[in-house]
Design a protein around this motif. Structure first.
Motif, mmCIF file in Angstrom:
data_model
loop_
_atom_site.group_PDB
_atom_site.id
_atom_site.type_symbol
_atom_site.label_atom_id
_atom_site.label_comp_id
_atom_site.label_asym_id
_atom_site.label_seq_id
_atom_site.Cartn_x
_atom_site.Cartn_y
_atom_site.Cartn_z
ATOM 1 N N GLY A 71 48.345 53.179 42.229
ATOM 2 C CA GLY A 71 49.543 52.400 42.535
ATOM 3 C C GLY A 71 49.399 50.923 42.254
ATOM 4 O O GLY A 71 50.363 50.171 42.405
ATOM 5 N N PHE A 72 48.197 50.489 41.825
ATOM 6 C CA PHE A 72 47.990 49.055 41.617
ATOM 7 C C PHE A 72 48.877 48.505 40.514
ATOM 8 O O PHE A 72 49.450 47.427 40.641
ATOM 9 C CB PHE A 72 46.525 48.767 41.289
ATOM 10 N N HIS A 73 49.019 49.245 39.418
ATOM 11 C CA HIS A 73 49.730 48.707 38.258
ATOM 12 C C HIS A 73 51.177 48.378 38.573
ATOM 13 O O HIS A 73 51.719 47.374 38.074
ATOM 14 C CB HIS A 73 49.656 49.689 37.080
ATOM 15 N N GLN A 74 51.843 49.198 39.377
ATOM 16 C CA GLN A 74 53.251 48.949 39.669
ATOM 17 C C GLN A 74 53.459 47.672 40.480
ATOM 18 O O GLN A 74 54.565 47.117 40.498
ATOM 19 C CB GLN A 74 53.884 50.163 40.365
ATOM 20 N N LEU A 75 52.403 47.176 41.141
ATOM 21 C CA LEU A 75 52.451 45.867 41.788
ATOM 22 C C LEU A 75 51.999 44.771 40.835
ATOM 23 O O LEU A 75 52.593 43.692 40.783
ATOM 24 C CB LEU A 75 51.557 45.858 43.029
ATOM 25 N N TRP A 76 50.945 45.061 40.095
ATOM 26 C CA TRP A 76 50.342 44.074 39.207
ATOM 27 C C TRP A 76 51.314 43.573 38.153
ATOM 28 O O TRP A 76 51.368 42.390 37.839
ATOM 29 C CB TRP A 76 49.107 44.689 38.539
ATOM 30 N N MET A 77 52.135 44.459 37.583
ATOM 31 C CA MET A 77 53.043 44.052 36.518
ATOM 32 C C MET A 77 54.117 43.094 37.026
ATOM 33 O O MET A 77 54.770 42.405 36.229
ATOM 34 C CB MET A 77 53.690 45.270 35.857
ATOM 35 N N LEU A 78 54.293 43.014 38.337
ATOM 36 C CA LEU A 78 55.247 42.085 38.956
ATOM 37 C C LEU A 78 54.554 40.896 39.623
ATOM 38 O O LEU A 78 55.214 40.067 40.229
ATOM 39 C CB LEU A 78 56.070 42.828 40.012
ATOM 40 N N ASN A 79 53.239 40.836 39.510
ATOM 41 C CA ASN A 79 52.441 39.854 40.243
ATOM 42 C C ASN A 79 52.652 39.977 41.750
ATOM 43 O O ASN A 79 52.512 39.009 42.506
ATOM 44 C CB ASN A 79 52.740 38.421 39.788
ATOM 45 N N GLY A 80 52.985 41.178 42.190
ATOM 46 C CA GLY A 80 53.150 41.405 43.625
ATOM 47 C C GLY A 80 51.847 41.370 44.382
ATOM 48 O O GLY A 80 51.818 41.025 45.571
ATOM 49 N N HIS A 81 50.748 41.700 43.691
ATOM 50 C CA HIS A 81 49.449 41.677 44.356
ATOM 51 C C HIS A 81 49.059 40.268 44.784
ATOM 52 O O HIS A 81 48.275 40.087 45.716
ATOM 53 C CB HIS A 81 48.382 42.265 43.437
ATOM 54 N N GLU A 82 49.642 39.246 44.116
ATOM 55 C CA GLU A 82 49.371 37.866 44.509
ATOM 56 C C GLU A 82 49.874 37.597 45.933
ATOM 57 O O GLU A 82 49.243 36.874 46.703
ATOM 58 C CB GLU A 82 50.037 36.900 43.528
ATOM 59 N N LEU A 83 51.015 38.169 46.270
ATOM 60 C CA LEU A 83 51.539 38.016 47.630
ATOM 61 C C LEU A 83 50.608 38.687 48.630
ATOM 62 O O LEU A 83 50.317 38.138 49.701
ATOM 63 C CB LEU A 83 52.945 38.600 47.724
ATOM 64 N N HIS A 84 50.140 39.884 48.295
ATOM 65 C CA HIS A 84 49.232 40.602 49.187
ATOM 66 C C HIS A 84 47.942 39.820 49.397
ATOM 67 O O HIS A 84 47.432 39.741 50.522
ATOM 68 C CB HIS A 84 48.914 41.982 48.613
ATOM 69 N N LEU B 95 46.874 55.090 47.632
ATOM 70 C CA LEU B 95 48.152 54.413 47.470
ATOM 71 C C LEU B 95 48.353 53.399 48.589
ATOM 72 O O LEU B 95 48.338 53.763 49.763
ATOM 73 C CB LEU B 95 49.309 55.424 47.485
ATOM 74 N N ILE B 96 48.520 52.147 48.206
ATOM 75 C CA ILE B 96 48.943 51.094 49.123
ATOM 76 C C ILE B 96 50.347 50.698 48.703
ATOM 77 O O ILE B 96 50.578 50.288 47.562
ATOM 78 C CB ILE B 96 48.014 49.860 49.069
ATOM 79 N N GLY B 97 51.315 50.846 49.602
ATOM 80 C CA GLY B 97 52.694 50.500 49.277
ATOM 81 C C GLY B 97 52.880 49.009 49.096
ATOM 82 O O GLY B 97 52.004 48.189 49.396
#
Length: 560
Positions: free
Chosen positions: A158-171, A242-244
């Motif tokens: 599930g990492f890629h679906q966050l990474w492509m939005l730079n959502g992991h930066e918020l996490h 999976l981390i939502g």
């Protein structure tokens, strides 16, 4: 089979649905005999705008106050005396009431009751809601292929679906949805309460309310697993699997859709769910549903109806947004079908409609296209909706295709973004997400404004919320030129007093690419930044200037 849903509901149904009264009779599945009764006024009501606590939760009241949203006539519940007088006419069951449309849904089998209901002096109109089957583009679901990449280990595939939005930066900065309340309106959450991925959330008491508007009960853990999979992209916490996108948020789960048979009344179910979310104080409302064509062609919408004002659900979605909720809806899976366009309520002006991408950021074949009938850009933004990582009902992992799964990722990342600036309004969050997207200046009908960048969106939101406040509090402002630039950037700083300024430049992945310290004087100071640029790639960057414990940001574009 009963699951004892009361144990999962920590907000009492009577609190959430102050005016959405529970049904008094069961609904027939194949011959629903549902009627939508619209009233003329709210005269002589026991409710008052001066006492909103009688029909809204304190959280809902606080959300309005924080965003400067006044209480309006459509916040008042339906006059209960009007409802009771309809019920007194015969064997009639109440489904729920709608304060936004000043209406109520009823069920009865004796069609001769329509005439005496219409004769009541406070009844404006009675509409029967017939049944029809819904034409869906099928979702493709595939088993997950194993990955061993160490960088993805915690999030699993599930990492890629966050990474492509730079959502992991918020996490990484600790913004994972804490203190945000998200309402999910869907077709059922079959077995969700038994899945390991949701146990941390449930045990923490962050599943704060459930209701089934189709069968009028609190149990939503049945019927269909679509909502289970949608929710898993949002809320899962299953390390290494999976981390939502917002694992620390709180959730409301509402079933408004019957996946086997469609009723026109289901749009009204959705409105009832949205009103319940409003009453409970939800910050974000996510829906992976849409309405377009039906096998009963007399019920079909046309492309001309995609104006955001025709369907009940689109009108209701705009009202929901006007109450300070961020409303996110999947664009639809009609891109390869006869309909082709977005569905409803994705056409609503205040709805953030989300299309679907492959993992390589190209648009999927099924993602619905825009624009709206009145020429507005839709979809608004895009996210991964092909082979999206999800939890399955048998406690395993799977992937699924559909805008049903791209929309929820954007919805809960928006909640994480909002968490960075709690003083922001819902529409400021909405616009920051749009403005961060890679096609913001050149949108098209397939991708809308494109792929949002939540690192950049955070900078934009910071500017919107704090920029004007900084100028008022400290009086210093910055302007950059030329922009775009080649090998030199100039900052014009206007400050009321001398000070030391820290300058940091980041690329859109959040990587620091340039930094320096400088002193500025009282009044206007020209700061020349002429070193360190030639080796940088062309593209967009974010320049942050910090002084006196305050910060401002500007976007700068480098060209070669």
């Amino acid at each position: 089979m009963s699951y004892g849903i009361g144990m999962w509901t920590t907000v009492k149904t009577s609190t959430i649905f102050t005016l959405l009264l529970l049904a008094q009779t069961a609904m027939a599945q194949l011959a629903p005999n549902k009627y939508w009764v619209l009233f003329t006024d709210k005269d002589n009501s026991p409710y008052s705008l001066d006492a909103p606590e009688a029909f809204l939760s304190q959280r809902s009241i606080d959300r309005r106050l924080a965003q400067g949203i006044p209480f309006k006539q459509n916040d008042l519940p339906v006059n209960p005396q009007y409802v009771q007088q309809v019920l007194d006419l015969g064997e009639i069951g109440l489904l729920y009431t709608s304060r936004w449309f000043n209406a109520a849904g009823f069920t009865f089998t004796d069609s001769t009751l329509v005439e005496p209901i219409e004769a009541l002096p406070f009844v404006w109109e009675v509409r029967q809601m017939p049944a029809y089957r819904h034409r869906e583009v099928p979702r493709v679901e595939q088993p997950v292929q194993a990955r061993s990449d160490a960088d993805w280990q915690m999030y699993g595939d599930g990492f890629h679906q966050l990474w492509m939005l730079n959502g992991h930066e918020l996490h990484e900065d600790g913004f994972t949805g804490e203190d945000k309340l998200i309402a999910v309106l869907d077709a059922g959450f079959n077995q969700a309460h038994e899945i390991d991925a949701f146990q941390p959330l449930i045990q923490d008491g962050r599943l704060v309310g459930t209701y089934d508007f189709v069968d009028t009960q609190t149990n939503v853990f049945h019927s269909h697993s679509h909502g289970t999979r949608v929710w898993s992209a949002m809320a899962s916490y299953w390390p290494d699997s999976l981390i939502g996108a917002a694992p620390q948020a709180s959730y409301l789960l509402y079933r408004t859709e019957n996946a086997d048979w469609e009723f026109q009344m289901e749009e009204i179910n959705w409105v009832a769910g949205a009103e319940a979310a409003d009453s409970a104080g939800a910050d974000v409302l996510n829906t992976s549903l849409g309405y377009t064509l039906f096998e009963d062609s007399t019920q079909n919408y046309t492309w001309a109806d995609l104006d955001g004002q025709t369907s009940w659900i689109s009108r209701g979605a705009n009202i929901a947004a006007s109450k300070g909720m961020l409303v996110v809806n999947s664009a639809g899976n009609y891109g390869a079908g006869d309909w082709y366009h977005i569905g409803m309520p994705a056409d609503a002006d205040s709805v953030l409609a989300v299309g679907a991408l492959w993992a390589d950021s190209t648009v999927s074949w099924f993602s619905s296209r825009g624009p709206t009938a009145d020429g507005r850009v839709k979809p608004n933004v895009m996210a991964q909706g092909v082979q999206t990582r999800l939890a399955n009902v048998n406690n395993t992992m799977m992937t699924g295709n559909g805008t049903s799964f791209s929309g929820p990722i954007i919805a809960v990342l928006a909640a994480c973004l909002w968490q960075t600036q709690p003083m922001a309004t819902s529409m400021q969050v909405f616009r920051a997400i749009e403005e961060s997207a890679h096609l913001y200046n050149t949108p098209n009908d397939s991708l809308g404004f494109g792929i949002p960048n939540f690192f950049l969106a955070r900078m934009i939101l910071n500017d919107v919320v704090l920029g004007g406040m900084d100028s008022i509090m400290s009086g210093w402002i910055i302007n950059s030129f030329p922009n775009p630039f080649y090998d030199e950037v100039n900052l014009l700083v206007s400050a009321p007093a001398p000070g030391n300024m820290a300058i940091r430049v980041y690329d859109l992945s959040g990587r620091l690419v340039h930094s320096r310290e400088t002193s500025v004087g009282e009044g206007r100071t020209l700061v020349q930044l002429s070193d360190g640029w030639r080796g940088l790639s062309a593209g967009m960057y974010v320049l942050q200037a910090s002084m006196n414990n305050e910060r401002q940001s500007v976007r700068i574009q480098k060209v070669n």
